[in-house]
Motif scaffolding. Sequence first.
Motif, mmCIF file in Angstrom:
data_model
loop_
_atom_site.group_PDB
_atom_site.id
_atom_site.type_symbol
_atom_site.label_atom_id
_atom_site.label_comp_id
_atom_site.label_asym_id
_atom_site.label_seq_id
_atom_site.Cartn_x
_atom_site.Cartn_y
_atom_site.Cartn_z
ATOM 1 N N ARG A 165 0.809 -1.222 0.000
ATOM 2 C CA ARG A 165 0.000 0.000 0.000
ATOM 3 C C ARG A 165 0.838 1.266 0.000
ATOM 4 N N PHE A 166 2.132 1.138 0.295
ATOM 5 C CA PHE A 166 3.002 2.305 0.350
ATOM 6 C C PHE A 166 3.697 2.589 -0.985
ATOM 7 N N PHE A 167 3.350 1.816 -2.002
ATOM 8 C CA PHE A 167 3.884 2.046 -3.348
ATOM 9 C C PHE A 167 2.842 2.767 -4.197
ATOM 10 N N PRO A 168 3.298 3.456 -5.248
ATOM 11 C CA PRO A 168 2.346 4.170 -6.096
ATOM 12 C C PRO A 168 1.357 3.215 -6.759
ATOM 13 N N GLU A 169 0.168 3.713 -7.042
ATOM 14 C CA GLU A 169 -0.785 2.921 -7.814
ATOM 15 C C GLU A 169 -0.152 2.537 -9.155
ATOM 16 N N GLU A 170 -0.581 1.399 -9.655
ATOM 17 C CA GLU A 170 -0.082 0.780 -10.888
ATOM 18 C C GLU A 170 1.291 0.140 -10.703
ATOM 19 N N THR A 171 1.778 0.056 -9.468
ATOM 20 C CA THR A 171 2.969 -0.742 -9.221
ATOM 21 C C THR A 171 2.657 -2.213 -9.466
ATOM 22 N N ILE A 172 3.624 -2.939 -9.995
ATOM 23 C CA ILE A 172 3.493 -4.377 -10.243
ATOM 24 C C ILE A 172 4.317 -5.101 -9.180
ATOM 25 N N HIS A 173 3.662 -5.989 -8.453
ATOM 26 C CA HIS A 173 4.306 -6.692 -7.353
ATOM 27 C C HIS A 173 4.538 -8.150 -7.756
ATOM 28 N N LEU A 174 5.793 -8.499 -7.950
ATOM 29 C CA LEU A 174 6.177 -9.865 -8.299
ATOM 30 C C LEU A 174 6.530 -10.594 -7.008
ATOM 31 N N ALA A 175 5.795 -11.651 -6.707
ATOM 32 C CA ALA A 175 6.003 -12.384 -5.457
ATOM 33 C C ALA A 175 6.167 -13.862 -5.762
ATOM 34 N N VAL A 176 7.253 -14.447 -5.258
ATOM 35 C CA VAL A 176 7.533 -15.857 -5.515
ATOM 36 C C VAL A 176 7.930 -16.542 -4.209
ATOM 37 N N VAL A 177 6.950 -17.167 -3.579
ATOM 38 C CA VAL A 177 7.166 -18.119 -2.483
ATOM 39 C C VAL A 177 6.342 -19.316 -2.924
ATOM 40 N N ASP A 178 6.999 -20.334 -3.442
ATOM 41 C CA ASP A 178 6.311 -21.252 -4.362
ATOM 42 C C ASP A 178 6.665 -22.712 -4.108
ATOM 43 N N PRO A 179 6.217 -23.278 -2.974
ATOM 44 C CA PRO A 179 6.526 -24.691 -2.739
ATOM 45 C C PRO A 179 5.904 -25.631 -3.761
ATOM 46 N N GLY A 180 4.916 -25.171 -4.520
ATOM 47 C CA GLY A 180 4.272 -26.015 -5.524
ATOM 48 C C GLY A 180 4.822 -25.856 -6.923
ATOM 49 N N VAL A 181 5.990 -25.206 -7.081
ATOM 50 C CA VAL A 181 6.552 -25.033 -8.413
ATOM 51 C C VAL A 181 6.733 -26.396 -9.092
ATOM 52 N N GLY A 182 6.376 -26.459 -10.361
ATOM 53 C CA GLY A 182 6.501 -27.701 -11.108
ATOM 54 C C GLY A 182 5.300 -28.617 -10.985
ATOM 55 N N THR A 183 4.296 -28.216 -10.174
ATOM 56 C CA THR A 183 3.076 -29.012 -10.042
ATOM 57 C C THR A 183 1.965 -28.372 -10.870
ATOM 58 N N THR A 184 0.735 -28.777 -10.607
ATOM 59 C CA THR A 184 -0.393 -28.230 -11.368
ATOM 60 C C THR A 184 -0.895 -26.902 -10.815
ATOM 61 N N ARG A 185 -0.260 -26.353 -9.774
ATOM 62 C CA ARG A 185 -0.723 -25.064 -9.271
ATOM 63 C C ARG A 185 -0.597 -24.013 -10.380
ATOM 64 N N ARG A 186 -1.555 -23.094 -10.412
ATOM 65 C CA ARG A 186 -1.628 -22.138 -11.516
ATOM 66 C C ARG A 186 -0.709 -20.935 -11.295
ATOM 67 N N PRO A 187 -0.130 -20.406 -12.355
ATOM 68 C CA PRO A 187 0.484 -19.084 -12.281
ATOM 69 C C PRO A 187 -0.600 -18.037 -12.547
#
Length: 201
Positions: free
Chosen positions: A61-83
Amino acid sequence: MTAPIPFLTLTTDFGTRDGFVGTLKGVIWSICPSAQIADISHEIPPQNVQAGAFALWRAYRFFPEETIHLAVVDPGVGTTRRPIAVHLGGHTFVGPDNGLFTPMFEDAIKNRWPVEIIHLKEEKFFLPQVSSTFHGRDIFAPVAAHLANGIPLAKLGPTIIDPVRLSMPKPEKTARGWCAHITVIDIFGNCTTDLPAALLT
């Protein structure tokens, strides 16, 4: 009129020892050289989705509007979980569909913000070779960079309405007051609870 500078943030459990964070930045800058990148945290405990969710929630919330937040904490990488990519409250979030964006969804419900959620399926916006272990590099970073270049969210895949949600702790009213839960202990030893101060007045 000059184009606005795109802002991106990074939140991961990668640490800084092995060069993974630098690789994400390299991918982003290769696609969107004008991107300004801020690191929220790369010290999320490994695979702790809830800790990553709280870290991102406290900061976005402390970033300007239209900021893109890339977050990767991904124990399911390589499975059927969706991106996925999510737009709400004037911000866009890119990462795995594993509950990482739950607090932001709760903000949207509380504030009645419209929410758009896209299942990332358009592979032309990924790197040419997608590994089964590093979707941060091969899917999420390039997608975030293309969004920063102005690609509309709708071009990245179909809309979905059933994101994974974490079961977040909530304070409980008792006869003697409130039973709260510690959600974060920061590096200084300060404890954050799920009990809003407004409930104590």
